[in-house]
Design a protein around this motif. Structure first.
Motif, PDB file in Angstrom:
ATOM      1  N   SER A   1      11.917  27.441  88.067  1.00 41.48           N
ATOM      2  CA  SER A   1      13.111  27.111  87.289  1.00 41.48           C
ATOM      3  C   SER A   1      12.869  27.365  85.806  1.00 41.48           C
ATOM      4  O   SER A   1      13.760  27.851  85.090  1.00 41.48           O
ATOM      5  N   GLY A   2      11.653  27.058  85.348  1.00 46.74           N
ATOM      6  CA  GLY A   2      11.304  27.292  83.956  1.00 46.74           C
ATOM      7  C   GLY A   2      11.306  28.769  83.600  1.00 46.74           C
ATOM      8  O   GLY A   2      11.773  29.165  82.526  1.00 46.74           O
ATOM      9  N   ILE A   3      10.796  29.591  84.504  1.00 47.29           N
ATOM     10  CA  ILE A   3      10.781  31.042  84.290  1.00 47.29           C
ATOM     11  C   ILE A   3      12.216  31.586  84.231  1.00 47.29           C
ATOM     12  O   ILE A   3      12.565  32.391  83.370  1.00 47.29           O
ATOM     13  N   PHE A   4      13.049  31.122  85.174  1.00 46.32           N
ATOM     14  CA  PHE A   4      14.448  31.558  85.172  1.00 46.32           C
ATOM     15  C   PHE A   4      15.149  31.133  83.880  1.00 46.32           C
ATOM     16  O   PHE A   4      15.979  31.865  83.334  1.00 46.32           O
ATOM     17  N   ASN A   5      14.786  29.938  83.397  1.00 49.78           N
ATOM     18  CA  ASN A   5      15.431  29.420  82.195  1.00 49.78           C
ATOM     19  C   ASN A   5      15.075  30.227  80.949  1.00 49.78           C
ATOM     20  O   ASN A   5      15.864  30.285  80.001  1.00 49.78           O
ATOM     21  N   LEU A   6      13.901  30.850  80.952  1.00 43.23           N
ATOM     22  CA  LEU A   6      13.527  31.703  79.823  1.00 43.23           C
ATOM     23  C   LEU A   6      14.537  32.838  79.658  1.00 43.23           C
ATOM     24  O   LEU A   6      14.936  33.178  78.541  1.00 43.23           O
ATOM     25  N   TYR A   7      14.935  33.411  80.781  1.00 35.40           N
ATOM     26  CA  TYR A   7      15.935  34.487  80.751  1.00 35.40           C
ATOM     27  C   TYR A   7      17.282  33.951  80.275  1.00 35.40           C
ATOM     28  O   TYR A   7      17.951  34.557  79.427  1.00 35.40           O
ATOM     29  N   LEU A   8      17.688  32.791  80.816  1.00 37.76           N
ATOM     30  CA  LEU A   8      18.989  32.217  80.472  1.00 37.76           C
ATOM     31  C   LEU A   8      19.051  31.833  78.991  1.00 37.76           C
ATOM     32  O   LEU A   8      20.120  31.929  78.364  1.00 37.76           O
ATOM     33  N   THR A   9      17.914  31.407  78.445  1.00 36.51           N
ATOM     34  CA  THR A   9      17.873  30.983  77.047  1.00 36.51           C
ATOM     35  C   THR A   9      18.218  32.128  76.096  1.00 36.51           C
ATOM     36  O   THR A   9      18.807  31.908  75.034  1.00 36.51           O
ATOM     37  N   ILE A  10      17.874  33.334  76.481  1.00 34.49           N
ATOM     38  CA  ILE A  10      18.179  34.510  75.644  1.00 34.49           C
ATOM     39  C   ILE A  10      19.684  34.619  75.403  1.00 34.49           C
ATOM     40  O   ILE A  10      20.134  35.032  74.336  1.00 34.49           O
ATOM     41  N   PHE A  11      20.472  34.207  76.417  1.00 33.28           N
ATOM     42  CA  PHE A  11      21.930  34.324  76.342  1.00 33.28           C
ATOM     43  C   PHE A  11      22.606  32.975  76.084  1.00 33.28           C
ATOM     44  O   PHE A  11      23.803  32.831  76.311  1.00 33.28           O
ATOM     45  N   ALA A  12      21.831  31.984  75.640  1.00 37.28           N
ATOM     46  CA  ALA A  12      22.379  30.643  75.429  1.00 37.28           C
ATOM     47  C   ALA A  12      23.476  30.645  74.374  1.00 37.28           C
ATOM     48  O   ALA A  12      23.351  31.284  73.321  1.00 37.28           O
ATOM     49  N   SER A  13      24.556  29.949  74.655  1.00 33.48           N
ATOM     50  CA  SER A  13      25.642  29.803  73.687  1.00 33.48           C
ATOM     51  C   SER A  13      25.155  28.935  72.526  1.00 33.48           C
ATOM     52  O   SER A  13      24.300  28.077  72.700  1.00 33.48           O
ATOM     53  N   GLY A  14      25.722  29.157  71.351  1.00 31.44           N
ATOM     54  CA  GLY A  14      25.366  28.322  70.211  1.00 31.44           C
ATOM     55  C   GLY A  14      24.303  28.900  69.315  1.00 31.44           C
ATOM     56  O   GLY A  14      23.850  28.222  68.377  1.00 31.44           O
ATOM     57  N   GLY A  15      23.864  30.128  69.600  1.00 29.32           N
ATOM     58  CA  GLY A  15      22.916  30.783  68.705  1.00 29.32           C
ATOM     59  C   GLY A  15      21.500  30.267  68.786  1.00 29.32           C
ATOM     60  O   GLY A  15      21.092  29.665  69.784  1.00 29.32           O
ATOM     61  N   TRP A  16      20.756  30.455  67.685  1.00 35.14           N
ATOM     62  CA  TRP A  16      19.325  30.159  67.683  1.00 35.14           C
ATOM     63  C   TRP A  16      19.014  28.670  67.827  1.00 35.14           C
ATOM     64  O   TRP A  16      17.947  28.298  68.340  1.00 35.14           O
ATOM     65  N   VAL A  17      19.927  27.797  67.402  1.00 34.24           N
ATOM     66  CA  VAL A  17      19.694  26.351  67.536  1.00 34.24           C
ATOM     67  C   VAL A  17      19.599  25.972  69.014  1.00 34.24           C
ATOM     68  O   VAL A  17      18.697  25.238  69.432  1.00 34.24           O
ATOM     69  N   SER A  18      20.515  26.499  69.810  1.00 23.54           N
ATOM     70  CA  SER A  18      20.477  26.263  71.255  1.00 23.54           C
ATOM     71  C   SER A  18      19.251  26.903  71.877  1.00 23.54           C
ATOM     72  O   SER A  18      18.583  26.306  72.728  1.00 23.54           O
ATOM     73  N   GLN A  19      18.937  28.117  71.472  1.00 23.99           N
ATOM     74  CA  GLN A  19      17.802  28.832  72.041  1.00 23.99           C
ATOM     75  C   GLN A  19      16.490  28.106  71.794  1.00 23.99           C
ATOM     76  O   GLN A  19      15.682  27.948  72.706  1.00 23.99           O
ATOM     77  N   VAL A  20      16.296  27.633  70.564  1.00 19.70           N
ATOM     78  CA  VAL A  20      15.067  26.896  70.248  1.00 19.70           C
ATOM     79  C   VAL A  20      15.013  25.582  71.023  1.00 19.70           C
ATOM     80  O   VAL A  20      13.958  25.173  71.518  1.00 19.70           O
ATOM     81  N   GLY A  21      16.164  24.918  71.147  1.00 23.36           N
ATOM     82  CA  GLY A  21      16.225  23.668  71.898  1.00 23.36           C
ATOM     83  C   GLY A  21      15.823  23.841  73.348  1.00 23.36           C
ATOM     84  O   GLY A  21      15.002  23.084  73.883  1.00 23.36           O
ATOM     85  N   PHE A  22      16.388  24.850  74.001  1.00 21.81           N
ATOM     86  CA  PHE A  22      16.087  25.083  75.411  1.00 21.81           C
ATOM     87  C   PHE A  22      14.681  25.643  75.620  1.00 21.81           C
ATOM     88  O   PHE A  22      14.024  25.336  76.621  1.00 21.81           O
TER      89      PHE A  22
END
Length: 221
Positions: free
Chosen positions: A102-123
């Motif tokens: 799940s963590g590996i899959f989430n790395l991919y999803l984080t690239i497309f996270a809504s909300g920009g870099w703040v969301s990406q760093v959070g996830f």
């Protein structure tokens, strides 16, 4: 008796919340369809967003995350034993594997996270700590450090539970805020309070064990 009732009510509440979220995920993504989910609707509204393969990675992340959520709950609620049972070991292995995937899959999803870099760093922070806490727990039990293993598993499950708290925080924050404002906040609120609560639980357990040790020593004397 009062302590037992308080503990039972807390456990019951956690179970209900977890199963409500699991039920929502099954109904929303399994029967209704992912394209009708609020988060996916926002994604689809953007012309540069590619539905595939993102949606398949999302499904994989959700399935493995739900497996970890359910097994972690079972492991935490099972009566603790001095010797780990075969079932505990097997469930633990599935739990760890589910989190790693799940963590590996989430790395991919984080690239497309809504909300920009703040969301990406959070996830990304959530993902890193989630995997670290889980692998640290595995390392501790391999070294026969049972108490430390339990402490890190509490931290691990607190982060696993972020999938639940995310879906609680998001609709609440969308009452006063727009999605694009609320989502970066959720990327942190989904797991930071969970981690703090885990630390409080661990500290409380440590104090309780210390008091019991002191009481036992006093009785012996």
């Amino acid at each position: 008796m009062n302590t037992f009732l308080k503990t039972a009510s807390k456990v019951t509440m956690i179970i209900l919340v977890a199963f409500i979220i699991l039920g929502y995920v099954v109904v929303q993504y399994g029967f209704v369809g992912a394209e009708f989910a609020g988060l996916v609707k926002v994604k689809l509204s953007k012309p540069d967003f590619h539905y595939s393969p993102w949606i398949y990675v999302l499904y994989a992340h959700i399935v493995t995350g739900c497996i970890a959520l359910f097994i972690g709950l079972v492991q935490l609620l099972r009566k603790q034993q001095k010797e780990r049972s075969q079932l505990h070991r097997r469930l633990g292995k599935i739990y760890v594997l589910s989190i790693l995937l799940s963590g590996i899959f989430n790395l991919y999803l984080t690239i497309f996270a809504s909300g920009g870099w703040v969301s990406q760093v959070g996830f990304l922070s959530l993902d890193a700590l989630w995997i670290y806490a889980t692998l640290t727990a595995v390392n501790r039990i391999r070294n026969k450090q049972v108490e430390a293993h339990q402490q890190w598993m509490i931290r691990s499950y607190a982060l696993t539970f972020a999938g639940v708290t995310l879906r609680i925080w998001l609709p609440l924050l969308m009452i006063p805020f727009e999605f694009e404002t609320a989502y970066p906040m959720v990327a942190w609120l989904a797991w930071v309070p969970n981690w703090l609560i885990a630390e409080w639980v661990i500290r409380r357990r440590a104090i309780k064990v210390k008091r019991q040790t002191i009481a036992s020593t006093s009785i012996v004397k």
